[in-house]
Design a protein around this motif. Structure first.
Motif, PDB file in Angstrom:
ATOM      1  N   ALA A 199       9.488 -17.840   8.670  1.00  0.00           N
ATOM      2  CA  ALA A 199      10.150 -16.534   8.740  1.00  0.00           C
ATOM      3  C   ALA A 199       9.901 -15.793   7.433  1.00  0.00           C
ATOM      4  N   LYS A 200       9.754 -14.488   7.548  1.00  0.00           N
ATOM      5  CA  LYS A 200       9.407 -13.689   6.374  1.00  0.00           C
ATOM      6  C   LYS A 200      10.086 -12.331   6.458  1.00  0.00           C
ATOM      7  N   MET A 201      10.615 -11.884   5.342  1.00  0.00           N
ATOM      8  CA  MET A 201      11.258 -10.579   5.253  1.00  0.00           C
ATOM      9  C   MET A 201      10.604  -9.789   4.125  1.00  0.00           C
ATOM     10  N   VAL A 202      10.179  -8.581   4.430  1.00  0.00           N
ATOM     11  CA  VAL A 202       9.598  -7.685   3.423  1.00  0.00           C
ATOM     12  C   VAL A 202      10.591  -6.570   3.165  1.00  0.00           C
ATOM     13  N   SER A 203      11.004  -6.405   1.920  1.00  0.00           N
ATOM     14  CA  SER A 203      11.999  -5.392   1.583  1.00  0.00           C
ATOM     15  C   SER A 203      11.507  -4.519   0.442  1.00  0.00           C
ATOM     16  N   VAL A 204      12.115  -3.349   0.335  1.00  0.00           N
ATOM     17  CA  VAL A 204      11.751  -2.366  -0.692  1.00  0.00           C
ATOM     18  C   VAL A 204      12.975  -2.103  -1.553  1.00  0.00           C
ATOM     19  N   GLU A 205      12.810  -2.146  -2.856  1.00  0.00           N
ATOM     20  CA  GLU A 205      13.913  -1.867  -3.755  1.00  0.00           C
ATOM     21  C   GLU A 205      14.282  -0.389  -3.700  1.00  0.00           C
ATOM     22  N   ARG A 206      15.597  -0.144  -3.768  1.00  0.00           N
ATOM     23  CA  ARG A 206      16.060   1.230  -3.864  1.00  0.00           C
ATOM     24  C   ARG A 206      17.280   1.267  -4.793  1.00  0.00           C
ATOM     25  N   SER A 207      17.919   2.382  -4.879  1.00  0.00           N
ATOM     26  CA  SER A 207      18.996   2.548  -5.847  1.00  0.00           C
ATOM     27  C   SER A 207      20.139   1.572  -5.603  1.00  0.00           C
ATOM     28  N   MET A 208      20.957   1.337  -6.627  1.00  0.00           N
ATOM     29  CA  MET A 208      22.139   0.469  -6.570  1.00  0.00           C
ATOM     30  C   MET A 208      21.775  -0.982  -6.284  1.00  0.00           C
ATOM     31  N   GLY A 209      20.512  -1.343  -6.549  1.00  0.00           N
ATOM     32  CA  GLY A 209      20.120  -2.725  -6.404  1.00  0.00           C
ATOM     33  C   GLY A 209      19.995  -3.229  -4.979  1.00  0.00           C
ATOM     34  N   GLU A 210      20.014  -2.350  -4.008  1.00  0.00           N
ATOM     35  CA  GLU A 210      19.896  -2.762  -2.614  1.00  0.00           C
ATOM     36  C   GLU A 210      18.433  -2.880  -2.220  1.00  0.00           C
ATOM     37  N   ASP A 211      18.147  -3.784  -1.297  1.00  0.00           N
ATOM     38  CA  ASP A 211      16.785  -3.976  -0.800  1.00  0.00           C
ATOM     39  C   ASP A 211      16.744  -3.569   0.667  1.00  0.00           C
ATOM     40  N   LYS A 265       0.826  -1.210   0.000  1.00  0.00           N
ATOM     41  CA  LYS A 265       0.000   0.000   0.000  1.00  0.00           C
ATOM     42  C   LYS A 265       0.861   1.260   0.000  1.00  0.00           C
ATOM     43  N   ILE A 266       1.996   1.222   0.694  1.00  0.00           N
ATOM     44  CA  ILE A 266       2.854   2.405   0.807  1.00  0.00           C
ATOM     45  C   ILE A 266       3.771   2.560  -0.406  1.00  0.00           C
ATOM     46  N   TYR A 267       4.425   1.465  -0.828  1.00  0.00           N
ATOM     47  CA  TYR A 267       5.472   1.557  -1.851  1.00  0.00           C
ATOM     48  C   TYR A 267       5.033   1.076  -3.227  1.00  0.00           C
ATOM     49  N   GLY A 268       3.962   0.321  -3.301  1.00  0.00           N
ATOM     50  CA  GLY A 268       3.532  -0.221  -4.580  1.00  0.00           C
ATOM     51  C   GLY A 268       3.943  -1.670  -4.753  1.00  0.00           C
ATOM     52  N   TYR A 269       3.123  -2.419  -5.486  1.00  0.00           N
ATOM     53  CA  TYR A 269       3.315  -3.864  -5.621  1.00  0.00           C
ATOM     54  C   TYR A 269       4.662  -4.218  -6.236  1.00  0.00           C
ATOM     55  N   TYR A 270       5.095  -3.467  -7.263  1.00  0.00           N
ATOM     56  CA  TYR A 270       6.300  -3.829  -8.008  1.00  0.00           C
ATOM     57  C   TYR A 270       7.585  -3.371  -7.321  1.00  0.00           C
ATOM     58  N   GLN A 271       7.465  -2.623  -6.230  1.00  0.00           N
ATOM     59  CA  GLN A 271       8.652  -2.197  -5.493  1.00  0.00           C
ATOM     60  C   GLN A 271       8.940  -3.097  -4.288  1.00  0.00           C
ATOM     61  N   ILE A 272       8.079  -4.078  -4.069  1.00  0.00           N
ATOM     62  CA  ILE A 272       8.196  -4.946  -2.890  1.00  0.00           C
ATOM     63  C   ILE A 272       8.767  -6.302  -3.275  1.00  0.00           C
ATOM     64  N   GLU A 273       9.679  -6.766  -2.472  1.00  0.00           N
ATOM     65  CA  GLU A 273      10.237  -8.105  -2.635  1.00  0.00           C
ATOM     66  C   GLU A 273      10.053  -8.854  -1.320  1.00  0.00           C
ATOM     67  N   VAL A 274       9.546 -10.075  -1.410  1.00  0.00           N
ATOM     68  CA  VAL A 274       9.284 -10.881  -0.223  1.00  0.00           C
ATOM     69  C   VAL A 274      10.189 -12.101  -0.225  1.00  0.00           C
ATOM     70  N   TYR A 275      10.862 -12.326   0.913  1.00  0.00           N
ATOM     71  CA  TYR A 275      11.704 -13.504   1.112  1.00  0.00           C
ATOM     72  C   TYR A 275      11.140 -14.268   2.310  1.00  0.00           C
ATOM     73  N   GLU A 276      11.047 -15.578   2.187  1.00  0.00           N
ATOM     74  CA  GLU A 276      10.390 -16.353   3.230  1.00  0.00           C
ATOM     75  C   GLU A 276      10.872 -17.792   3.244  1.00  0.00           C
ATOM     76  N   ARG A 277      10.533 -18.489   4.324  1.00  0.00           N
ATOM     77  CA  ARG A 277      10.925 -19.892   4.418  1.00  0.00           C
ATOM     78  C   ARG A 277      10.167 -20.552   5.559  1.00  0.00           C
ATOM     79  N   SER A 278       9.640 -21.731   5.304  1.00  0.00           N
ATOM     80  CA  SER A 278       9.091 -22.569   6.361  1.00  0.00           C
ATOM     81  C   SER A 278      10.197 -23.484   6.863  1.00  0.00           C
ATOM     82  N   PHE A 279      10.186 -23.789   8.161  1.00  0.00           N
ATOM     83  CA  PHE A 279      11.284 -24.580   8.707  1.00  0.00           C
ATOM     84  C   PHE A 279      10.852 -25.283   9.989  1.00  0.00           C
TER      85      PHE A 279
END
Length: 562
Positions: free
Chosen positions: A493-505, A461-475
């Motif tokens: 476990a789940k990590m929600v990240s936002v793309e920004r310049s220089m390819g960093e999340d 909702k804040i950054y937009g669907y295409y700017q969000i990357e989700v990393y997750e894992r069941s264990f």
């Protein structure tokens, strides 16, 4: 008329924090608190909900249920314990919980006294912007003046008064003081409180049913909420998905409360034909009287209460209509694939008998009948105080902190921080305000869940669907592997990240379901506040073996290991 520099209304952790901080500035401070008795007769003086019927007793019950349920696992580590025939000893445990909470509350009152802070047991109403009066049954009416008033009254659980027989139900304020262990419990609503109570009751052997009448675990990440509900289902908690309580009746005859749920089959047609006769006697409910019904008729009348009697309660439930479903559930929740795994025969009407019916749907602010509106203090539709980031209300002498404020998280740590910083701004020329962006939270379900930062939906909702990357894992945690239990990969476990310049999340949200979740997420709050990217977390040198190591081993969603 006694005069103070600061009057704090509410003795919870937020109020105490503000009062003690104000006393450090050598101000004259008084704390007022008055909690009306619940229908079962429970009340308290000092400490607020956290000590008496919230965080502290919940944690004690959680620990006890974990110890009790894990006693069978000891043999897998080579320990021999006598477990046959043992049952949970409710009465001695409850006495210990009550004694511990009472002792802690009294120590807080002693701390206020030693700090030179006056404590008054009285319900406060405002006469004008600088004068208050104590009211309430059996309380001598006195007037007090102050330059600054701080509202820290918190909230209390509610029971919808439009339900016929609501007086036979209890809330979480009463569940921690029942005189004996209930055999069969119905919990209405799927909030964090209901999940926690259902979890510890089930682990000690109680038959538990949850009625999910609206979107469960609001403000929680959807994936994590589904997994919590799934785990409760695996433990044997019965989930009645999309049902509403219509009527509660007390049964005087002796009824067998075995851990089974009786769903009407052949009688359904008969009930449908006579539905009006069953449900037409609902109590009328005037929405404008919501806070009056919640808090009692007036502060000056004697509250009605009685000791809780363990008698069977016959509960009538009906399936929600399509219109109610659209209003109470989002489209994602109505057709969520994970929840479809929970098998349930959907019948229009269910009638069953329970020993305890507990409502855990929502909480109402403790500010009714205080005369706030007359002083231009704005209340929202839920009756909560509207305040800005500096805790200022519409009246220049009245401030508000904690979950009595609209939009604030109902967390003790947040309230304590608010109280301390408010006094610093008022009397120490400090401009610091509370940052609510990355507040860590925990739900003490049988499989703990903690998180900090944004949920996936909030990030989109804040950054937009295409700017969000989700990393997750069941264990499966290492302790489960050693004991060879819980073979399914339930933890997550789940990590929600936002793309920004220089390819960093940049990481904006972290979620964890598993043992020690509350301890694990605490350190990661700093990671979020510093704006750390995903690569930095992946490059951590982790402690091995540990459960927190999972955050450095997450995979993109397309590579999720289930």
């Amino acid at each position: 008329m006694p005069e103070y520099d600061v009057i704090v209304i509410g003795s919870g952790i937020g109020g105490r924090s503000a009062a003690i901080e104000a006393q450090k500035h050598r101000l004259s401070v008084a704390v007022f608190d008055y909690v009306r008795r619940t229908p079962c007769g429970n009340s308290w003086l000092v400490g607020g909900n956290s000590i008496n019927a919230g965080d502290i007793p919940t944690k004690l019950f959680y620990k006890a249920s974990q110890f009790y349920s894990a006693r069978k696992e000891a043999s897998k580590l080579g320990l021999t314990l006598q477990i046959n025939g043992q049952t949970f000893k409710w009465v001695p445990f409850m006495n210990n919980v009550q004694l511990f909470c009472h002792t802690l509350a009294m120590s807080q009152q002693a701390l206020l006294h030693e700090s030179g802070i006056n404590f008054h047991n009285g319900y406060v109403s405002f006469l004008d912007r600088s004068t208050v009066q104590t009211t309430g049954f059996g309380i001598i009416k006195n007037k007090y003046r102050a330059q600054i008033f701080i509202l820290a009254t918190g909230t209390q659980p509610t029971i919808p008064k439009e339900i016929f027989g609501y007086e036979y139900a209890i809330t979480s304020d009463d569940i921690f003081s029942l005189k004996k262990c209930p055999a069969k419990v119905l919990i209405v609503g799927c909030s964090s409180t209901s999940v926690e109570c259902a979890g510890f009751l089930r682990l000690i052997g109680v038959s538990v049913t949850i009625v999910v009448d609206s979107q469960p675990l609001k403000n929680v990440d959807d994936d994590c909420a589904c997994r919590i509900i799934e785990h409760l289902d695996l433990l044997g908690v019965k989930i009645l998905w999309k049902y509403k309580v219509e009527r509660i009746e007390e049964v005087t005859d002796r009824i067998d409360l075995r851990p089974t749920t009786r769903i009407l089959g052949s009688q359904v047609d008969h009930l449908q034909a006579n539905l009006k006769n069953y449900f037409s006697t609902k109590r009328t409910f005037d929405g404008s009287q919501a806070f009056r019904d919640t808090m009692g008729s007036t502060a000056s009348t004697q509250p009605k209460f009685k000791e809780f009697v363990f008698r069977p309660r016959k509960v009538f439930l009906r399936k929600v209509s399509n219109k109610e479903e659209r209003a109470s559930f989002s489209a994602e929740w109505s057709q969520h694939p994970r929840l479809n795994r929970i098998k349930q025969k959907m019948l229009p009407i269910i009638i069953d008998t329970y020993e305890v019916v507990m409502f855990a749907q929502g909480r109402a602010p403790r500010v009714y009948d205080m005369g706030l509106r007359e002083l231009n203090v704005v209340l929202d539709s839920d009756g909560k105080v509207v305040a800005n980031n500096h805790d200022e209300t519409g009246c220049e002498s009245i401030y508000a902190i904690g979950d009595v404020v609209s939009g604030r998280p109902g967390l003790s740590s947040v309230a304590a921080k608010c109280g301390k910083l408010l006094i610093g701004r008022l009397f120490n020329n400090n401009d610091e305000i509370v940052n609510y962006d990355f507040v860590p939270r925990v739900i003490l379900s049988p499989i703990k869940y903690s998180y900090a930062g944004l949920t996936e939906k909030e990030a989109i909702k804040i950054y937009g669907y295409y700017q969000i990357e989700v990393y997750e894992r069941s264990f499966r945690p290492l302790s489960w592997k050693i004991l060879k239990t819980n073979k399914s990969a339930t933890c997550y476990a789940k990590m929600v990240s936002v793309e920004r310049s220089m390819g960093e999340d940049r990481v904006v949200g972290l979620h964890y379901i598993g043992p020690l979740a509350d301890e694990i997420i605490q350190g990661f709050e700093l990671v979020l506040k510093l704006g750390v990217d995903r690569k930095t977390i992946n490059d951590m040198i982790t402690v091995y073996p540990s459960d927190a190591i999972i955050f450095s081993r997450l995979s993109p969603r397309s590579k999720l290991l289930d």
